[in-house]
Design a protein around this motif. Structure first.
Motif, PDB file in Angstrom:
ATOM      1  N   ALA A  37       0.823  -1.224   0.000  1.00 36.06           N
ATOM      2  CA  ALA A  37       0.000   0.000   0.000  1.00 36.06           C
ATOM      3  C   ALA A  37       0.846   1.260   0.000  1.00 36.06           C
ATOM      4  N   ASP A  38       2.126   1.124  -0.057  1.00 34.83           N
ATOM      5  CA  ASP A  38       3.001   2.290  -0.140  1.00 34.83           C
ATOM      6  C   ASP A  38       2.555   3.160  -1.313  1.00 34.83           C
ATOM      7  N   GLY A  39       2.285   4.399  -1.033  1.00 34.92           N
ATOM      8  CA  GLY A  39       1.937   5.318  -2.120  1.00 34.92           C
ATOM      9  C   GLY A  39       0.463   5.434  -2.420  1.00 34.92           C
ATOM     10  N   VAL A  40      -0.407   4.789  -1.640  1.00 34.73           N
ATOM     11  CA  VAL A  40      -1.834   4.876  -1.967  1.00 34.73           C
ATOM     12  C   VAL A  40      -2.353   6.290  -1.849  1.00 34.73           C
ATOM     13  N   GLU A  41      -1.933   7.003  -0.857  1.00 33.70           N
ATOM     14  CA  GLU A  41      -2.384   8.384  -0.704  1.00 33.70           C
ATOM     15  C   GLU A  41      -1.519   9.069   0.335  1.00 33.70           C
ATOM     16  N   GLY A  42      -1.531  10.370   0.328  1.00 32.05           N
ATOM     17  CA  GLY A  42      -0.729  11.107   1.297  1.00 32.05           C
ATOM     18  C   GLY A  42      -1.182  10.817   2.716  1.00 32.05           C
ATOM     19  N   GLY A  43      -0.237  10.675   3.598  1.00 32.76           N
ATOM     20  CA  GLY A  43      -0.591  10.488   5.003  1.00 32.76           C
ATOM     21  C   GLY A  43      -0.658   9.046   5.441  1.00 32.76           C
ATOM     22  N   PHE A  44      -0.708   8.126   4.493  1.00 37.35           N
ATOM     23  CA  PHE A  44      -0.734   6.715   4.901  1.00 37.35           C
ATOM     24  C   PHE A  44       0.632   6.108   4.640  1.00 37.35           C
ATOM     25  N   ASP A  45       1.232   5.640   5.705  1.00 38.37           N
ATOM     26  CA  ASP A  45       2.560   5.043   5.605  1.00 38.37           C
ATOM     27  C   ASP A  45       2.476   3.621   6.151  1.00 38.37           C
ATOM     28  N   PRO A  46       2.519   2.623   5.289  1.00 43.25           N
ATOM     29  CA  PRO A  46       2.337   1.256   5.770  1.00 43.25           C
ATOM     30  C   PRO A  46       3.400   0.810   6.769  1.00 43.25           C
ATOM     31  N   ARG A  47       4.606   1.320   6.603  1.00 36.97           N
ATOM     32  CA  ARG A  47       5.652   0.931   7.549  1.00 36.97           C
ATOM     33  C   ARG A  47       5.353   1.489   8.934  1.00 36.97           C
ATOM     34  N   ARG A  48       4.822   2.694   8.947  1.00 35.43           N
ATOM     35  CA  ARG A  48       4.445   3.278  10.236  1.00 35.43           C
ATOM     36  C   ARG A  48       3.293   2.486  10.862  1.00 35.43           C
ATOM     37  N   LEU A  49       2.369   2.045  10.015  1.00 28.68           N
ATOM     38  CA  LEU A  49       1.258   1.241  10.533  1.00 28.68           C
ATOM     39  C   LEU A  49       1.773  -0.058  11.157  1.00 28.68           C
ATOM     40  N   LEU A  50       2.719  -0.703  10.475  1.00 24.11           N
ATOM     41  CA  LEU A  50       3.278  -1.950  11.005  1.00 24.11           C
ATOM     42  C   LEU A  50       3.955  -1.722  12.360  1.00 24.11           C
ATOM     43  N   ARG A  51       4.535  -0.569  12.507  1.00 25.71           N
ATOM     44  CA  ARG A  51       5.197  -0.229  13.771  1.00 25.71           C
ATOM     45  C   ARG A  51       4.167   0.179  14.824  1.00 25.71           C
ATOM     46  N   ASP A  52       3.284   1.105  14.442  1.00 26.97           N
ATOM     47  CA  ASP A  52       2.345   1.650  15.422  1.00 26.97           C
ATOM     48  C   ASP A  52       1.329   0.614  15.891  1.00 26.97           C
ATOM     49  N   GLY A  53       0.997  -0.329  15.015  1.00 23.05           N
ATOM     50  CA  GLY A  53       0.066  -1.393  15.416  1.00 23.05           C
ATOM     51  C   GLY A  53       0.631  -2.170  16.601  1.00 23.05           C
ATOM     52  N   ALA A  54       1.928  -2.449  16.545  1.00 18.80           N
ATOM     53  CA  ALA A  54       2.564  -3.167  17.649  1.00 18.80           C
ATOM     54  C   ALA A  54       2.569  -2.305  18.910  1.00 18.80           C
ATOM     55  N   ALA A  55       2.855  -1.031  18.729  1.00 20.68           N
ATOM     56  CA  ALA A  55       2.881  -0.131  19.893  1.00 20.68           C
ATOM     57  C   ALA A  55       1.496  -0.038  20.531  1.00 20.68           C
ATOM     58  N   GLN A  56       0.455  -0.071  19.733  1.00 18.32           N
ATOM     59  CA  GLN A  56      -0.909   0.003  20.270  1.00 18.32           C
ATOM     60  C   GLN A  56      -1.235  -1.238  21.107  1.00 18.32           C
ATOM     61  N   VAL A  57      -0.797  -2.396  20.623  1.00 18.93           N
ATOM     62  CA  VAL A  57      -1.026  -3.631  21.367  1.00 18.93           C
ATOM     63  C   VAL A  57      -0.284  -3.587  22.711  1.00 18.93           C
ATOM     64  N   VAL A  58       0.962  -3.129  22.657  1.00 18.81           N
ATOM     65  CA  VAL A  58       1.747  -3.041  23.889  1.00 18.81           C
ATOM     66  C   VAL A  58       1.106  -2.052  24.863  1.00 18.81           C
ATOM     67  N   GLN A  59       0.581  -0.977  24.317  1.00 22.67           N
ATOM     68  CA  GLN A  59      -0.075   0.018  25.174  1.00 22.67           C
ATOM     69  C   GLN A  59      -1.254  -0.610  25.916  1.00 22.67           C
ATOM     70  N   ALA A  60      -1.997  -1.489  25.231  1.00 18.88           N
ATOM     71  CA  ALA A  60      -3.132  -2.167  25.882  1.00 18.88           C
ATOM     72  C   ALA A  60      -2.631  -3.032  27.038  1.00 18.88           C
ATOM     73  N   LEU A  61      -1.475  -3.655  26.847  1.00 17.83           N
ATOM     74  CA  LEU A  61      -0.920  -4.484  27.920  1.00 17.83           C
ATOM     75  C   LEU A  61      -0.433  -3.620  29.086  1.00 17.83           C
ATOM     76  N   LYS A  62       0.176  -2.491  28.768  1.00 20.36           N
ATOM     77  CA  LYS A  62       0.646  -1.598  29.839  1.00 20.36           C
ATOM     78  C   LYS A  62      -0.536  -1.070  30.655  1.00 20.36           C
ATOM     79  N   THR A  63      -1.615  -0.793  29.943  1.00 17.11           N
ATOM     80  CA  THR A  63      -2.814  -0.331  30.632  1.00 17.11           C
ATOM     81  C   THR A  63      -3.312  -1.396  31.605  1.00 17.11           C
ATOM     82  N   ARG A  64      -3.039  -2.639  31.277  1.00 14.69           N
ATOM     83  CA  ARG A  64      -3.461  -3.748  32.131  1.00 14.69           C
ATOM     84  C   ARG A  64      -2.460  -3.992  33.268  1.00 14.69           C
ATOM     85  N   GLY A  65      -1.375  -3.254  33.262  1.00 15.91           N
ATOM     86  CA  GLY A  65      -0.418  -3.369  34.365  1.00 15.91           C
ATOM     87  C   GLY A  65       0.891  -4.048  34.022  1.00 15.91           C
ATOM     88  N   TYR A  66       1.127  -4.302  32.766  1.00 11.54           N
ATOM     89  CA  TYR A  66       2.384  -4.941  32.367  1.00 11.54           C
ATOM     90  C   TYR A  66       3.561  -3.991  32.606  1.00 11.54           C
TER      91      TYR A  66
END
Lengths: 397, 318
Positions: A37-66
């Motif tokens: 999906a690289d280049g589909v439109e301005g503002g969407f960066d698939p590499r950032r999504l691959l990174r941020d998706g992991a960070a979001q999951v970790v954030q859910a665990l931290k919220t749970r007390g990890y």
């Protein structure tokens, strides 16, 4: 480990999040598909999504007390590798699923995006990969920078779990019985040591099994990256069926290699094959194993050998996961992994015959699928994502 | 790209000509309405654009005219050409501009596309990639880069130079290889690839020009006076053995030689309208028939090979 795994609704949970077993082929192909999906439109960066998706999951665990150590332990237990401190601002991954076991078909680049996101979520600092095995580095190295902003919570809805019917106890089921003992298979598979061991136990944090390398991955990560990418592709004008097929192929390569590896394994031949009298029993046996993977509760609705295979999935991780992230969909064909997996299952019996143990390998895979011809068709007729009570996948030739 | 000649085409006349050529070949006429609908669909698939063929006249750019001829040729087993000589300019709706072979549309046979990528990957020590993955990944990247969609699962695609340049870039990026000479080197001029076209020698050097214009001046079929058509002889036993062996190598279920023969015979009859006796030691085919037979074998027996020479483990002989 901070928490022990729990099993309910056909899914497996760790730290409150659904975990699903997937192989290195799936992880490689899914990452490549997102990167398409690289280049589909301005503002969407698939590499950032691959990174941020992991960070979001970790954030859910931290919220749970990890705590950070809990996250490190889980990273290793889930088969992602292990983290070794180098300096206060740098770590390396001597064992790394994404660095060692995944691959790119295209031009090599530093591509351990999941690891970057996990580490960024864990440390709360911007993280970058400065050396990568994909670029011929000895190991994967990650540097930490200034503080990163905490990621948003992407989960907007409660999971729409439904009761799971008995094996053949649902309306429309065309199968009455099989000698395959699913409960015994599920219970036995649950005892297999499918987790990553830390160096202290002479492990490298990887899970090699059945001829592939497994991870016990976060279903939410898969759903986050898949559905956002699919939506952006379609919005940019990529035909939906083409975008869908790319994701379905990830499931297909996963099913063919992992299911195939399982069905060629000594464990399967010792436990399941003695229960099987015909090809239908083999399918019931493999579906029983799938029901130990955390993917939801799979039910076989119909088998017409060589012609048709219909699978229902209650509480599928894709359908339930989609609804956690989005309002009900207006399209049905959104359980990409399941579609690819059912097609792959059909191919294992009726494009080749896995019962003869042909010996799977990458060369063999290419030789079997070196032409567009002979692929089974696959369609999803019911979707939890679209508000149905189950996913229903029909594969036919 | 492709802002060359445009053509005004009288559709009823065109469909009449298609039926006239079919009649000459002993084939039944096709209802013009059916022809219009089917050609519209084929055109839409190839060009990703709808064209109303129910009207009386249409104005088409050269590329679209080529695609329409090709669609009709494929669908109705006739050989349609638009001449590139001065006469066609008189029929053009707008003043023609120079159109050289450089920007003529080209046909990329997809099996060559897959084979070339995997040949280069192997040469580089990389694993080959299944064609289904190549086609979907390429299709998505192409849609994003060119802002239009093509179905890369087709047997062949008609592409402009811009398309081919984009594809070269996609291949390098997605599959980490460069095709020597670029993908253009794998392409055929549209005229060369037209179904049941004249002898290869007659097309050499025309590079698409011949394809234009004949639509307005008649339809050419093979066997035209003064043209020599080269034929190839296929050894049937070798063919059967090659198909069976290659299937076995791929792990497909075994098929008896009789079944292979039966399916070849049926495919040749249904798709090429060619009745052959596969109990003979060999059959003789034109290059065009040979290529189409190769495609039929790929589909029918789920095997992949570059050409008949590749399948049979040697080059075919005249």
């Amino acid at each position: 480990m901070k928490e022990a795994p729990e099993y309910q609704h056909g899914q497996a949970f760790l730290g409150g999040l659904n975990h699903v077993y997937h192989c290195n082929h799936y992880n490689a192909h899914l990452q490549m598909t997102v990167m398409l999906a690289d280049g589909v439109e301005g503002g969407f960066d698939p590499r950032r999504l691959l990174r941020d998706g992991a960070a979001q999951v970790v954030q859910a665990l931290k919220t749970r007390g990890y705590a950070p150590q809990d996250l490190r332990d889980e990273f290793t237990w889930c088969g992602f590798g292990y983290i070794k401190d180098v300096t206060a601002d740098q770590v390396e991954l001597p064992g790394s699923h994404y660095g060692q076991s995944t691959y790119l078909l295209g031009v090599p680049e530093k591509s351990c995006f999941f690891n970057v996101g996990f580490l960024q979520g864990m440390t709360g600092r911007t993280t970058s990969e400065t050396a990568c095995r994909h670029m011929k580095a000895r190991t994967d190295v990650f540097d930490f920078g200034p503080p990163a902003s905490a990621p948003d919570n992407p989960f907007v809805n409660p999971p729409p779990f439904t009761p799971v019917p008995g094996r053949f106890a649902f309306q429309g089921c065309e199968i009455a019985s099989t000698p395959v003992d699913e409960d015994r298979i599920v219970a036995t598979v649950a005892t297999l040591p499918l987790y990553g061991r830390p160096p202290s136990e002479s492990g490298d944090g990887l899970i090699p099994a059945f001829g592939v390398v497994l991870t016990n991955h976060y279903a939410d990560y898969y759903n986050l990256i898949s559905y956002q990418t699919y939506g952006h592709m379609v919005h940019a004008g990529v035909p939906a069926e083409m975008a869908r097929e790319a994701f379905v192929q990830c499931g297909h390569v996963c099913a063919f290699n992992t299911f195939g590896g399982i069905m060629e394994s000594p464990e399967f031949h010792a436990l399941v094959v003695p229960m099987c009298q015909d090809v239908a029993d083999w399918i019931h046996g493999m579906v029983a194993v799938i029901n130990a993977l955390g993917w939801g509760a799979w039910r076989v609705e119909r088998i017409v050998p060589g012609h048709e295979l219909i699978i229902r999935i209650y509480n599928s991780y894709e359908g339930v996961g989609y609804r956690r992230l989005h309002p009900a969909a207006t399209e049905k064909q959104l359980s990409f992994l399941a579609m690819g997996a059912v097609r792959g299952l059909a191919h294992l019996f009726w494009k080749i015959d896995i019962r003869e143990r042909p010996g799977l390998s990458q060369d063999y895979y290419f030789n079997v699928f070196n032409s567009h011809q002979g692929y089974w068709n696959v369609e999803q007729t019911h979707a939890i994502a679209a508000g149905d009570g189950f996913d229903r996948i029909v594969a036919w030739k | 790209m492709s802002q060359g000649r445009s053509f005004r085409i009288n559709l009823p006349t065109l469909f009449e000509q298609v039926n006239a050529r079919r009649k000459e070949q002993g084939l039944a006429s096709v209802e013009p309405a059916v022809m219009a609908v089917r050609a519209s669909i084929k055109f839409a698939i190839n060009r990703q654009r709808y064209m109303d063929l129910q009207s009386t006249e249409i104005d088409l750019e050269k590329t679209d005219a080529d695609a329409l001829c090709h669609a009709l040729g494929e669908l109705f087993n006739v050989d349609l050409h638009l001449d590139g000589d001065a006469r066609e300019d008189k029929a053009a709706a707008s003043a023609p501009t120079a159109t050289g072979a450089e920007d003529a549309p080209r046909i990329l046979p997809m099996f060559q596309f897959y084979a070339a990528i995997n040949r280069q990957r192997r040469a580089k020590g990389l694993q080959p990639v299944e064609p289904a993955v190549i086609s979907v990944h390429t299709g998505i990247k192409f849609s994003i880069m060119r802002r239009r969609a093509l179905n890369f699962r087709e047997d062949k695609l008609i592409l402009s130079d811009g398309d081919l340049a984009a594809l070269d870039e996609i291949v390098a990026q997605q599959f980490d290889v460069v095709i020597p000479g670029g993908l253009r080197s794998l392409c055929q001029a549209v005229a060369e690839a037209a179904p049941a076209s004249a002898a290869p020698g007659a097309e050499a050097g025309t590079d698409g020009k011949r394809f234009l214009g004949r639509l307005l001046h008649g339809i050419k079929t093979k066997g035209e006076p003064g043209m020599h058509t080269r034929h190839y002889a296929l050894d049937i036993n070798n063919l059967l053995l090659s198909i069976i062996t290659r299937r076995a190598y791929l792990g497909h279920r075994p098929i008896t030689p009789d079944k292979v023969k039966k399916r070849c015979r049926e495919a040749l009859s249904a798709e090429l309208e060619l009745e052959v006796d596969l109990n003979d030691e060999r059959i003789t085919l034109t290059p065009e028939q040979l290529d189409r037979f190769a495609n039929l074998i790929r589909k029918e027996f789920e095997i992949m090979f570059e050409d008949m020479g590749d399948l049979l483990g040697r080059k075919t002989k005249t």
